[in-house]
Every structure is written in structure tokens, then in C-alpha cells.
Design a protein around this motif. Sequence first.
Motif, PDB file in Angstrom:
ATOM      1  N   LEU A 196      -5.375   4.091   6.849  1.00  7.22           N
ATOM      2  CA  LEU A 196      -3.922   4.082   6.931  1.00  7.22           C
ATOM      3  C   LEU A 196      -3.290   4.622   5.650  1.00  7.22           C
ATOM      4  CD1 LEU A 196      -2.399   3.078   9.370  1.00  7.22           C
ATOM      5  CD2 LEU A 196      -2.093   0.889   8.240  1.00  7.22           C
ATOM      6  N   HIS A 197      -2.417   5.605   5.828  1.00  7.08           N
ATOM      7  CA  HIS A 197      -1.662   6.151   4.695  1.00  7.08           C
ATOM      8  C   HIS A 197      -0.184   5.906   4.935  1.00  7.08           C
ATOM      9  CE1 HIS A 197      -4.824   8.597   2.659  1.00  7.08           C
ATOM     10  NE2 HIS A 197      -5.401   8.460   3.849  1.00  7.08           N
ATOM     11  N   LYS A 198       0.505   5.509   3.871  1.00  4.33           N
ATOM     12  CA  LYS A 198       1.954   5.350   3.988  1.00  4.33           C
ATOM     13  C   LYS A 198       2.599   5.598   2.634  1.00  4.33           C
ATOM     14  CE  LYS A 198       5.920   4.151   5.702  1.00  4.33           C
ATOM     15  NZ  LYS A 198       6.570   4.971   6.733  1.00  4.33           N
ATOM     16  N   SER A 199       3.591   6.468   2.620  1.00  8.57           N
ATOM     17  CA  SER A 199       4.350   6.631   1.379  1.00  8.57           C
ATOM     18  C   SER A 199       5.844   6.621   1.683  1.00  8.57           C
ATOM     19  CB  SER A 199       3.938   7.910   0.648  1.00  8.57           C
ATOM     20  OG  SER A 199       3.903   8.987   1.540  1.00  8.57           O
ATOM     21  N   PHE A 200       6.618   6.221   0.687  1.00  8.31           N
ATOM     22  CA  PHE A 200       8.076   6.218   0.797  1.00  8.31           C
ATOM     23  C   PHE A 200       8.643   7.201  -0.201  1.00  8.31           C
ATOM     24  CE2 PHE A 200       6.980   1.900   2.203  1.00  8.31           C
ATOM     25  CZ  PHE A 200       7.672   1.850   3.401  1.00  8.31           C
ATOM     26  N   GLU A 201       9.275   8.236   0.284  1.00 10.57           N
ATOM     27  CA  GLU A 201       9.938   9.213  -0.591  1.00 10.57           C
ATOM     28  C   GLU A 201       9.080   9.568  -1.804  1.00 10.57           C
ATOM     29  OE1 GLU A 201      13.104   6.603  -0.888  1.00 10.57           O
ATOM     30  OE2 GLU A 201      13.527   6.973   1.231  1.00 10.57           O
ATOM     31  N   GLY A 202       7.859   9.977  -1.515  1.00 17.66           N
ATOM     32  CA  GLY A 202       6.991  10.428  -2.602  1.00 17.66           C
ATOM     33  C   GLY A 202       6.184   9.322  -3.264  1.00 17.66           C
ATOM     34  N   LEU A 203       6.571   8.060  -3.046  1.00 17.59           N
ATOM     35  CA  LEU A 203       5.819   6.954  -3.623  1.00 17.59           C
ATOM     36  C   LEU A 203       4.686   6.561  -2.684  1.00 17.59           C
ATOM     37  CD1 LEU A 203       5.582   4.500  -5.692  1.00 17.59           C
ATOM     38  CD2 LEU A 203       6.979   3.266  -4.025  1.00 17.59           C
ATOM     39  N   LYS A 204       3.456   6.784  -3.145  1.00 16.72           N
ATOM     40  CA  LYS A 204       2.310   6.435  -2.293  1.00 16.72           C
ATOM     41  C   LYS A 204       2.091   4.935  -2.330  1.00 16.72           C
ATOM     42  CE  LYS A 204      -1.168   9.513  -0.724  1.00 16.72           C
ATOM     43  NZ  LYS A 204      -0.624   9.068   0.550  1.00 16.72           N
ATOM     44  N   VAL A 205       2.149   4.294  -1.175  1.00 15.31           N
ATOM     45  CA  VAL A 205       1.974   2.846  -1.138  1.00 15.31           C
ATOM     46  C   VAL A 205       0.589   2.494  -0.592  1.00 15.31           C
ATOM     47  CG1 VAL A 205       2.857   0.672  -0.248  1.00 15.31           C
ATOM     48  CG2 VAL A 205       4.445   2.461  -0.904  1.00 15.31           C
ATOM     49  N   LEU A 206       0.265   2.981   0.579  1.00 13.43           N
ATOM     50  CA  LEU A 206      -1.072   2.733   1.129  1.00 13.43           C
ATOM     51  C   LEU A 206      -1.835   4.050   1.154  1.00 13.43           C
ATOM     52  CD1 LEU A 206      -0.323   0.298   4.097  1.00 13.43           C
ATOM     53  CD2 LEU A 206      -0.834  -0.214   1.707  1.00 13.43           C
ATOM     54  N   ASN A 207      -3.070   3.974   0.703  1.00 13.90           N
ATOM     55  CA  ASN A 207      -3.817   5.211   0.490  1.00 13.90           C
ATOM     56  C   ASN A 207      -5.154   5.161   1.224  1.00 13.90           C
ATOM     57  OD1 ASN A 207      -4.331   7.703  -0.478  1.00 13.90           O
ATOM     58  ND2 ASN A 207      -4.401   7.132  -2.657  1.00 13.90           N
ATOM     59  N   GLY A 208      -5.093   5.067   2.542  1.00 16.28           N
ATOM     60  CA  GLY A 208      -6.326   5.073   3.321  1.00 16.28           C
ATOM     61  C   GLY A 208      -6.973   3.716   3.455  1.00 16.28           C
ATOM     62  N   ILE A 209      -6.159   2.729   3.846  1.00 18.42           N
ATOM     63  CA  ILE A 209      -6.679   1.372   3.993  1.00 18.42           C
ATOM     64  C   ILE A 209      -7.350   1.171   5.345  1.00 18.42           C
ATOM     65  CG2 ILE A 209      -5.812  -0.953   4.521  1.00 18.42           C
ATOM     66  CD1 ILE A 209      -4.413  -1.040   2.053  1.00 18.42           C
ATOM     67  N   SER A 210      -8.477   0.484   5.349  1.00 10.13           N
ATOM     68  CA  SER A 210      -9.109   0.081   6.604  1.00 10.13           C
ATOM     69  C   SER A 210      -9.426  -1.406   6.548  1.00 10.13           C
ATOM     70  CB  SER A 210     -10.409   0.863   6.827  1.00 10.13           C
ATOM     71  OG  SER A 210     -10.148   2.245   6.849  1.00 10.13           O
ATOM     72  N   LEU A 211      -8.981  -2.123   7.576  1.00 10.14           N
ATOM     73  CA  LEU A 211      -9.226  -3.566   7.654  1.00 10.14           C
ATOM     74  C   LEU A 211      -9.310  -3.963   9.121  1.00 10.14           C
ATOM     75  CD1 LEU A 211      -6.568  -5.027   5.159  1.00 10.14           C
ATOM     76  CD2 LEU A 211      -9.054  -5.120   4.862  1.00 10.14           C
ATOM     77  N   SER A 212      -9.959  -5.107   9.391  1.00  7.90           N
ATOM     78  CA  SER A 212      -9.929  -5.588  10.770  1.00  7.90           C
ATOM     79  C   SER A 212     -10.079  -7.106  10.812  1.00  7.90           C
ATOM     80  CB  SER A 212     -11.036  -4.934  11.591  1.00  7.90           C
ATOM     81  OG  SER A 212     -12.287  -5.374  11.120  1.00  7.90           O
ATOM     82  N   VAL A 213      -9.561  -7.694  11.886  1.00  4.32           N
ATOM     83  CA  VAL A 213      -9.766  -9.130  12.130  1.00  4.32           C
ATOM     84  C   VAL A 213     -10.151  -9.336  13.579  1.00  4.32           C
ATOM     85  CG1 VAL A 213      -8.550 -10.701  10.582  1.00  4.32           C
ATOM     86  CG2 VAL A 213      -7.246  -9.239  12.114  1.00  4.32           C
ATOM     87  N   SER A 214     -10.995 -10.322  13.805  1.00  6.38           N
ATOM     88  CA  SER A 214     -11.433 -10.647  15.167  1.00  6.38           C
ATOM     89  C   SER A 214     -10.786 -11.950  15.611  1.00  6.38           C
ATOM     90  CB  SER A 214     -12.951 -10.804  15.210  1.00  6.38           C
ATOM     91  OG  SER A 214     -13.563  -9.677  14.669  1.00  6.38           O
ATOM     92  N   ARG A 215     -11.030 -12.289  16.871  1.00  7.82           N
ATOM     93  CA  ARG A 215     -10.530 -13.528  17.441  1.00  7.82           C
ATOM     94  C   ARG A 215     -11.008 -14.722  16.630  1.00  7.82           C
ATOM     95  NH1 ARG A 215      -9.217 -15.894  22.421  1.00  7.82           N
ATOM     96  NH2 ARG A 215     -11.086 -17.086  22.853  1.00  7.82           N
ATOM     97  N   GLY A 216     -10.109 -15.646  16.383  1.00  8.84           N
ATOM     98  CA  GLY A 216     -10.478 -16.857  15.672  1.00  8.84           C
ATOM     99  C   GLY A 216     -10.768 -16.658  14.196  1.00  8.84           C
ATOM    100  N   GLU A 217     -10.391 -15.507  13.694  1.00  6.65           N
ATOM    101  CA  GLU A 217     -10.703 -15.208  12.300  1.00  6.65           C
ATOM    102  C   GLU A 217      -9.421 -15.060  11.490  1.00  6.65           C
ATOM    103  OE1 GLU A 217     -13.692 -12.102  10.084  1.00  6.65           O
ATOM    104  OE2 GLU A 217     -12.231 -11.306  11.494  1.00  6.65           O
ATOM    105  N   THR A 218      -9.480 -15.482  10.235  1.00  5.19           N
ATOM    106  CA  THR A 218      -8.326 -15.309   9.356  1.00  5.19           C
ATOM    107  C   THR A 218      -8.710 -14.452   8.166  1.00  5.19           C
ATOM    108  OG1 THR A 218      -7.436 -17.463   9.979  1.00  5.19           O
ATOM    109  CG2 THR A 218      -6.600 -16.491   7.952  1.00  5.19           C
ATOM    110  N   LEU A 219      -7.912 -13.410   7.961  1.00  4.03           N
ATOM    111  CA  LEU A 219      -8.121 -12.540   6.808  1.00  4.03           C
ATOM    112  C   LEU A 219      -6.990 -12.782   5.831  1.00  4.03           C
ATOM    113  CD1 LEU A 219      -9.480  -9.954   5.465  1.00  4.03           C
ATOM    114  CD2 LEU A 219      -7.748  -8.651   6.692  1.00  4.03           C
ATOM    115  N   ALA A 220      -7.334 -13.108   4.594  1.00  3.81           N
ATOM    116  CA  ALA A 220      -6.299 -13.259   3.578  1.00  3.81           C
ATOM    117  C   ALA A 220      -6.192 -11.954   2.812  1.00  3.81           C
ATOM    118  CB  ALA A 220      -6.655 -14.398   2.632  1.00  3.81           C
ATOM    119  N   VAL A 221      -4.968 -11.472   2.653  1.00  4.77           N
ATOM    120  CA  VAL A 221      -4.747 -10.243   1.896  1.00  4.77           C
ATOM    121  C   VAL A 221      -4.109 -10.607   0.568  1.00  4.77           C
ATOM    122  CG1 VAL A 221      -3.562  -8.025   1.839  1.00  4.77           C
ATOM    123  CG2 VAL A 221      -4.514  -8.870   3.991  1.00  4.77           C
TER     124      VAL A 221
END
Lengths: 262, 260
Positions: free
Chosen positions: A28-53
Motif C-alpha cells: 500500500l502506497h499513500k501520499s498527501f500532496e507530495g508527503l509520502k505517508v505509507l510506502n508499500g505496507i503489507s499487513l493482514s489479520v485473520s478471524r479471531g486475531e488482533t493485530l496491534a499497530v
Amino acid sequence: MATAYDIAMKHGDTEKDGGAPVVAVENLHKSFEGLKVLNGISLSVSRGETLAVLGRSGTGKSVLLRLIIGLEKPDSGSIRIHGRNIVGLALDRVGEIRKKMGFLFQHAALYDSLTVAENVAFPLEHHRRDISRSERGDRVKRLLAEVGMEGDFGKMPSDISGGMQKRVGLARALALEPEILLLDEPTAGLDPISSAEIDDLILKLQRERQMASIVVTHDLHSARIIANRLALLDQGNVVIEGAFEDLQQSDIVLVKEFLKLS
Amino acid sequence: MTTAASSATGLVNGFFEWFGNLGIFSWQVFRAAVTPPFEWRELIRQLDEVGSKSFPLVVMAGSAIGVIISLEARYSLSRFGAKSMFPATLVYSVIQVMGPIITGLVVSGRVGAGIGAELASMKVTEQIDAIEASAINPYRLLAATRILACILMLPLLTLATDACALLTGWFAQTLVEPLSFHQFIQDGFKGSTFSAFMPQTFKTAVYGLIIGLIACFQGMRTRGGAEGVGRAATNSVVLASLFLILADVVLVKFILVVFP
Ligand SMILES: Nc1ncnc2c1ncn2[C@@H]1O[C@H](COP(=O)(O)OP(=O)(O)OP(=O)(O)O)[C@@H](O)[C@H]1O
Ligand SMILES: [Mg+2]
């Protein structure tokens, strides 16, 4: 609090029923007006699972959650919910998926023209016309009791504290019995006792309803209790992802600092 | 010189960008408005809101306008020795000219600012995002209902303005030259059918569209905290009033051509 931790430990063992991830973001890539915020993030969660960021302020944790529920559009990459890419999906289609998601905003985002109870009833009134008014009322009561706000039904959001707003926001997020829970700092601004109660509630939901949750938090103690896995973000990337013990054994400077200072 | 030129191009670009975004916004609202589920409860709440907020104001504005036109008309008509034309002049000025535009401007000030500020504050506190996150279309729930309420209420409010203006206009006249209200109305509407006045009253639905659309648009695109909220409210009023007057030029011409 020890009880919550015990539950978490026990739960961690029995959990591994695996299966396809409920939420999977990829590259995942996301930038706002030239400001790079996310630069190729990959994450996943399954049923019954909690991911803390975890991550420092301004690393894009809130942006990540907003992307997953479709409030922002990624520049590139995919966001799969139950295997279905929601990027570029029409608003009505996204709506169907959103009904299965509960979202807690960082600043609660309660409707300030509605009372506490009306805020929690709002999703029910729009999507659960099939159940009777009194049943909806009962459910609102139960939800508010679960977050310890049963005494403040008729109050306006402006008349309750920030921590209380957060709890009402959590009750609202749970109103439609979502399969996916996205929580942006659920315990920030709460006293230790309320925090522990919210942690217990998240654990209970994970256990009873097998929700897939992503919880953004600055609270390592709480992350350790509620999460099966933790991910640390920095400069738009995942620096490390794993169980709490994996983080403890890491040599990465940022991880060490994070653990030391929290 | 070059900075002036570049700021001018910036302004022109900004203008077209604004219009383009307004077009996209309108299309999204329209699409949401014509597909179920319809937000009846919110629509009724908004009708009440627009009506009850504006009614006292249009009553006062209408009453004042009636007296002003009455005084002016008496003075100029007596100069031309056409005093018998007084009722017709008053009726014409109020219903054809002043009533609609005064109502439009008053409502744009009250309701335009209200909607602009309300939606802007919902936007900057993420309440609109929260609506969307709850799988509810904010264009349908917030914008369509408010715009429709403005469209429906404006003609009714215009009738209220007209009625108040005719009443006070007649009253101001009758203090000087006694004339029964019945006689005044009969003379005033003589020679013109009631339907001749309809287009002028119902064109205000277009004013309502302009006020609602611009206020919702400005509100829902707001950025940047409390300052942004203030700006959205001001811009809603200024732009709605401006476009309302510009639209009136077209509407008046249109009505003259279509209903000669
Ligand atoms: N709509 C937006 N427009 C422009 N920039 C944005 C927008 N949303 C977020 N940003 C920028 O993206 C970056 C990440 O923001 P985000 O809110 O995700 O941080 P965060 O990790 O949640 O921080 P915190 O822990 O303080 O909540 C920030 O630099 C912010 O300024
Ligand atoms: Mg954040």
C-alpha cells in the motif's frame, strides 16, 4: 489486570484456526500532496486475531485504518476484505462491506447533535430496521453497559470527557456486531482502570465473536495483552512484525527504544 | 507584472476547479437522492429547520419591504398623477420583484450560513467520515435532504414575505388615505390572473437549490479546524447570495420569454 493477561495467553494457544486473512493489505502506497505517508505496507489479520499497530506520531497509523475502511483512496496497492479488493469499488458496494466493520476514530467523532444513546443507536436505526425499536433500545443499553457508560444515556457528547467519548465511540463501533474491528487508540486518554476494562472487552469480543481486529495504540502494555501480533511502523514501512517476544528479541534500534521507553 | 499575471491564472484555475468540483458534488448528491433508501425523517427535520429558522426573518423583512415600497410608490405615483395605480404598483413590485429576491437573500444569510457551518464542523471533527464508516451515504443523508428542504421551503417562505409586504404596504397607505384591504387587493390584482404571479414565486425553488447546494458543497469540502468552519460559513453566504442574484438575471429573462 493479571486476569486479562492470563486470558490473552490462554487464548493465544487455542486461537490458531488459521484460514484466509479477513483483512489483507498489500504493498500500500499513500501520499498527501507530495508527503509520502505509507510506502508499500503489507499487513493482514485473520478471524479471531488482533493485530496491534505501533509507531511514532505521524507515521500514518490513522491513515492506514482510514484506507482499510475506504475513507481514503490508496495511490497504489490492494486492500482485500475477505479476499475482495475494495480499492476502486463503488460507494454502495463498499457500504455492504462497511456494515461488517466497526470503526473507532482517534477522536471518537461522535455526532454532536445526538445524545450518547442516539449515537450508539444511529447505525442500528439505519441498518437494522428488521429488529423492533425496543430491541434496538435494549441493544444500545447493553452496548453502553459493556463499555461502562450505562449511566450517561441522555448526555450530549460535549458534556462528557474525552475518555468517555472514546468509550461511546467503541460502543457505536460494536453496534452492528461487526466481523472486523478497527480501533484507533481505544485506550488513549483513559485512566488505567478504564483501559484495563476496554482491554478485557476487546479480548472478550475476540474470544466470543472471533472478530478480526486491528488496534492502533501507543500503549505497549495494552498491546501485549490484547494482541496476537504487533507491527511497528516507521517512515511508511513495517519495521518489525511479530509476537511481543519477537519484538523483545529484536536488534533494531527503533524497536529497542520503543520497548525501553514505554 | 509577472506575479500579477500568475496570480490571475491561479484565480482562473481555482475558479474552474471550484466549478468542476461543484459539478461532481452535484452529480453525487443527485445520484444519492434518486436511489433508495430515502431519508424521510431527516428531510422532515430539515424542512422544519429551514422553515422555522427563516420564518421570523422573512416576516420582518417582508413587513419592512412593504412599508418601503408603499412610501416610495405613493411619492412617485402622485408626482405623475397616477395615484389610482397604487395597489397595482405595490402588488407588482412585491410579488414580481422584491418578494422573491429578498426572501432568497434572507434565507441565504440564515440557512446558507447555518448549513455551511454545521456541515463544516461535522467535516473537521470527522463526523461525516463516521457516517460514511457506518455504511451510510452522507450525500444522501446530509446533502440531499438539506438541498431538497431549501427547494421546497423557498416558495412557501416567499409567499409569506409577499403576504407580509402587501399587508404592511396597504397599512402604511391606509393611514394616509383610507382604503379597505378588500378594495386594495381587488384593485391590485385587477387585470392580472393569479397564474401570472406563479412563475415569479416558484422560481425561488431555484434559489433554494442554489443556497442548499452551495452551502452543502462548501461545508462538506471544508478543511482545517475552526478557521475552516468560519470560512465555510462565510463563503456559503457570499457565494450563494452572489449566484442567486446572477441566476435571477437568467430566470427573469427566461420567465419573460416562456410566460409572456
Ligand atoms: N487528509 C490529509 N491531508 C494531508 N495530510 C494528511 C492527511 N491525513 C493525514 N495526513 C498526514 O499523514 C501523516 C500521518 O498521519 P496519521 O494521522 O496517520 O498519523 P498517526 O500515525 O495516526 O499519528 P498519531 O499517533 O499522532 O495519531 C501526517 O503527517 C499527516 O499530516
Ligand atoms: Mg492517529
